[in-house]
Design an enzyme around this catalytic site. Structure first.
Site, short mmCIF file in Angstrom:
data_model
loop_
_atom_site.label_atom_id
_atom_site.label_comp_id
_atom_site.label_asym_id
_atom_site.label_seq_id
_atom_site.Cartn_x
_atom_site.Cartn_y
_atom_site.Cartn_z
N ARG A 63 19.51 32.96 18.67
CA ARG A 63 19.00 31.60 18.86
C ARG A 63 19.28 30.69 17.65
O ARG A 63 19.33 29.48 17.80
CB ARG A 63 17.49 31.64 19.09
CG ARG A 63 17.05 32.44 20.30
CD ARG A 63 15.54 32.34 20.47
NE ARG A 63 15.03 33.18 21.54
CZ ARG A 63 14.58 34.41 21.37
NH1 ARG A 63 14.59 34.95 20.16
NH2 ARG A 63 14.13 35.12 22.38
N LYS A 173 15.97 52.00 20.64
CA LYS A 173 14.60 52.43 20.92
C LYS A 173 13.64 51.31 20.49
O LYS A 173 14.03 50.47 19.68
CB LYS A 173 14.29 53.73 20.19
CG LYS A 173 14.00 53.56 18.69
CD LYS A 173 13.41 54.81 18.12
CE LYS A 173 12.95 54.58 16.69
NZ LYS A 173 11.70 53.85 16.54
N ASP A 202 19.64 56.75 19.45
CA ASP A 202 18.62 57.24 18.53
C ASP A 202 19.36 57.57 17.24
O ASP A 202 20.11 58.55 17.18
CB ASP A 202 17.93 58.49 19.10
CG ASP A 202 16.82 59.02 18.20
OD1 ASP A 202 16.80 58.65 17.01
OD2 ASP A 202 15.99 59.81 18.67
N HIS A 203 19.17 56.76 16.21
CA HIS A 203 20.01 56.91 15.02
C HIS A 203 19.84 58.27 14.35
O HIS A 203 20.74 58.72 13.63
CB HIS A 203 19.74 55.77 14.02
CG HIS A 203 18.43 55.88 13.30
ND1 HIS A 203 17.26 55.37 13.81
CD2 HIS A 203 18.12 56.44 12.10
CE1 HIS A 203 16.28 55.61 12.96
NE2 HIS A 203 16.77 56.25 11.92
N LYS A 207 22.82 61.52 12.19
CA LYS A 207 22.76 62.07 10.84
C LYS A 207 23.53 63.39 10.77
O LYS A 207 23.48 64.21 11.69
CB LYS A 207 21.29 62.28 10.42
CG LYS A 207 20.53 60.97 10.25
CD LYS A 207 19.10 61.22 9.84
CE LYS A 207 18.33 59.91 9.69
NZ LYS A 207 18.81 59.10 8.57
N GLU A 241 6.97 59.72 5.78
CA GLU A 241 7.39 58.47 5.18
C GLU A 241 6.41 58.06 4.10
O GLU A 241 5.19 58.13 4.30
CB GLU A 241 7.45 57.36 6.24
CG GLU A 241 8.40 57.61 7.39
CD GLU A 241 8.35 56.49 8.41
OE1 GLU A 241 7.59 56.63 9.39
OE2 GLU A 241 9.05 55.48 8.20
N ASP A 260 6.62 55.71 18.17
CA ASP A 260 7.66 55.28 17.23
C ASP A 260 8.54 56.44 16.78
O ASP A 260 9.75 56.25 16.59
CB ASP A 260 7.00 54.62 16.01
CG ASP A 260 8.00 53.92 15.12
OD1 ASP A 260 8.88 53.22 15.64
OD2 ASP A 260 7.91 54.06 13.89
N HIS A 265 12.68 60.54 18.14
CA HIS A 265 13.29 61.33 17.07
C HIS A 265 12.89 62.80 17.13
O HIS A 265 13.74 63.70 17.13
CB HIS A 265 12.89 60.79 15.70
CG HIS A 265 13.30 59.38 15.45
ND1 HIS A 265 14.39 58.78 16.06
CD2 HIS A 265 12.78 58.43 14.63
CE1 HIS A 265 14.51 57.54 15.63
NE2 HIS A 265 13.53 57.30 14.77
N LYS A 365 2.84 57.96 8.07
CA LYS A 365 3.15 56.97 7.04
C LYS A 365 2.21 57.14 5.85
O LYS A 365 1.12 57.70 5.98
CB LYS A 365 3.02 55.56 7.61
CG LYS A 365 4.14 55.20 8.59
CD LYS A 365 4.10 53.74 8.97
CE LYS A 365 5.30 53.34 9.81
NZ LYS A 365 6.58 53.43 9.06
#
Length: 515
Positions: A63, A173, A202-203, A207, A241, A260, A265, A365
């Site tokens: 945008r 995702k 899914d990154h 890996k 994390e 998440d 994952h 987290k």
């Protein structure tokens, strides 16, 4: 040809084999963080490694009132900051930047898609992209269905056509919020695109160490015979994390750790570590086995929820010497929120290979460090020849796959300490990618974007895989929503989650592996 290529013709041959046809990537949401931090730096790295075809082009669609030059300037900043190789003023960047274009438009504005179609046709003529196009939805999930519908209405999906190049779509995702919404999104996507055109990304699957799970298991004769309930006591999968929300409070408070991280994952990692050997290493065979494994995981029964799951939410405290706020005090988080920032689960795969072997999953987290690891814990030797005093430091064998950081594999086994007595200690045999191969592993998005250009969907999730994962997780989410939440907050930043998470695994006579 450079001197290095002349000295290594095999590497040059592999490079040519992995170079796709000319194509154009359209990024919806191109002004967002994902494009600047991950996608364009990954594409630039592919260009540096000469893995992008001549004429490759990128069109940003968003945008904001940007021009082509503004897009180039912003993306150059992103490459400077986030590329693993860094950028330089030279022919590689200049050639790559020539292919950057921008289209301003609202996701629901048909005229914007008409302008996009005109630009794509012009790029086909001017840069030789041959009608090959792939669309990347780097947008909030709420925009997915509308973008897909507009692509279909504009004739850009070209479903089932031949002779006009290929068309593919990459969807980020989260793919749905539960089983019902995922099924509905799949239906909307497949009204416009064939399943063969859809790449659900899914990154984590890009890996290097995740890909190496299959190599470790199926190319080494010493591991697969021991990969079953007879030898394995249990398996742990940890995704921890240090960071908090990093400005994503509005998104995360409506998502939580289970949606998440666990649903995508962690269940993908579980599928790879536990699936049966595929008939061949092609996309459908690998994905067939992953889906079979996910379908074999025992659903949560109502009476097992407390026994097989733990939820947590961090409070205020300090981490790495800095004060951090409680989750409920983060920007854009509802006061009194019951969203989980930590979750631990115990799962069982009910099949011949894994019957009775627990899989422990934990993620959270504000934990002590950033780490992702899968550890396979083997049973103790059936008869210890050595007195307990001599084997005091001896622990069961553990095979650990470190996915991030410091990608590698370690094997823990018993060894005699030098000296006159039979003193036994556990030691590690360690393999690290950076040390062994002398190079940093490529970014996950590099591999996944290249695979999509090549039409290789092995590392992408199929429709039935998405639905199998949601079928497992949705009853748990529904039970949590219907029941009473724990007394949050229940763990401090810099700790490994709530005390209940430790009691949860210790009830079974086990403990979490120290990372």
């Amino acid at each position: 040809m450079t001197t290095a290529q002349a000295e290594n013709p095999l590497r040059e041959g592999l490079r040519l084999e992995r170079t796709p046809e000319p194509s154009t990537l359209v990024i919806f949401g191109a002004t967002g963080d994902l494009t600047r931090r991950k996608l364009v730096p990954a594409l630039y790295n592919l260009a540096r490694d000469r893995l992008l075809p001549t004429g490759f082009s990128v069109v940003g669609f968003a945008r904001r009132d940007w021009s082509d030059d503004e897009l180039r300037r912003r993306m150059r900043e992103g490459v400077d900051e986030f590329s693993r190789t860094g950028s330089e003023v030279g022919p590689v960047w200049e050639s790559f930047a020539e292919g950057l274009r921008y289209v301003r438009g609202d996701f629901s504005d048909a005229q914007g898609y008409s302008r996009l179609a005109d630009l794509l046709d012009r790029l086909d003529r001017e840069r030789g992209t041959c009608g090959n196009r792939f669309f990347y939805l780097a947008t909030p999930p709420s925009a997915y269905a509308e973008i897909v519908r507009q692509l279909g209405a504009a004739g850009l999906a070209r479903r089932g056509e031949t002779g006009h190049g290929w068309t593919r779509i990459i969807i980020e995702k989260p793919f749905g919020r539960d089983l019902e919404s995922a099924q509905e999104l799949n239906r909307q996507v497949e009204e416009v695109f064939d399943e063969s055109q859809v790449y659900r990304i899914d990154h984590y699957l890009g890996k290097e160490t995740v890909q190496n799970i299959l190599v470790l298991r199926f190319s080494n004769g010493i591991f697969e015979p021991l990969w079953n309930r007879r030898y394995v006591d249990h398996v742990q999968i940890t995704v921890s994390e240090e960071l908090g929300l990093e400005g994503r409070g509005g998104y995360y408070d409506n998502t939580g750790a289970t949606r998440d991280i666990v649903q995508n994952h962690m269940l993908q990692l579980l599928a790879l570590i536990a699936m049966e050997p595929p008939a061949s290493f092609d996309a459908e065979s690998v994905r067939d086995e992953k889906v079979k494994l996910l379908r074999s995981v025992r659903p949560f029964a109502a009476h097992e929820l407390m026994e097989h799951s733990v939820r947590g939410q961090y409070g205020a405290g300090s981490l790495a010497g800095e004060a951090v706020p409680a989750y409920r005090d983060e920007p854009n988080v509802a006061k009194g929120s019951t969203t989980e920032t930590f979750v631990a689960l115990k799962l069982f795969a009910e099949n011949w290979r894994w019957a009775g072997v627990p899989f422990y999953l934990r993620t959270g987290k504000r934990l002590p460090r950033r780490a992702t690891e899968i550890s396979v814990h083997y049973r103790r030797a059936p008869h210890l020849l050595f007195p307990d005093s001599e084997a005091e430091g001896l622990e069961p064998n553990v095979l650990a796959l470190r996915i991030q950081p410091n990608e590698g594999i370690s094997l823990k086994f018993g060894a005699k300490v030098p000296g006159p007595t039979m003193d036994i200690r556990s030691v590690n045999m360690d393999f690290r990618y950076g040390t062994s191969f002398g190079v940093a592993p490529p970014d996950a998005y590099e591999r996944l974007l290249l695979d999509c250009m090549l039409g290789d969907s092995t590392l992408f999730t199929r429709r039935d895989g998405i639905e199998a994962a949601w079928a497992l997780i949705t009853p748990l989410l529904e039970a949590w929503a219907a029941g009473r939440a724990p007394q949050f907050p229940n763990y401090e930043p810099g700790t490994w989650g709530p005390n209940e998470a430790h009691a949860f695994i210790e009830r079974d006579g086990r403990r979490w592996r120290r990372l």
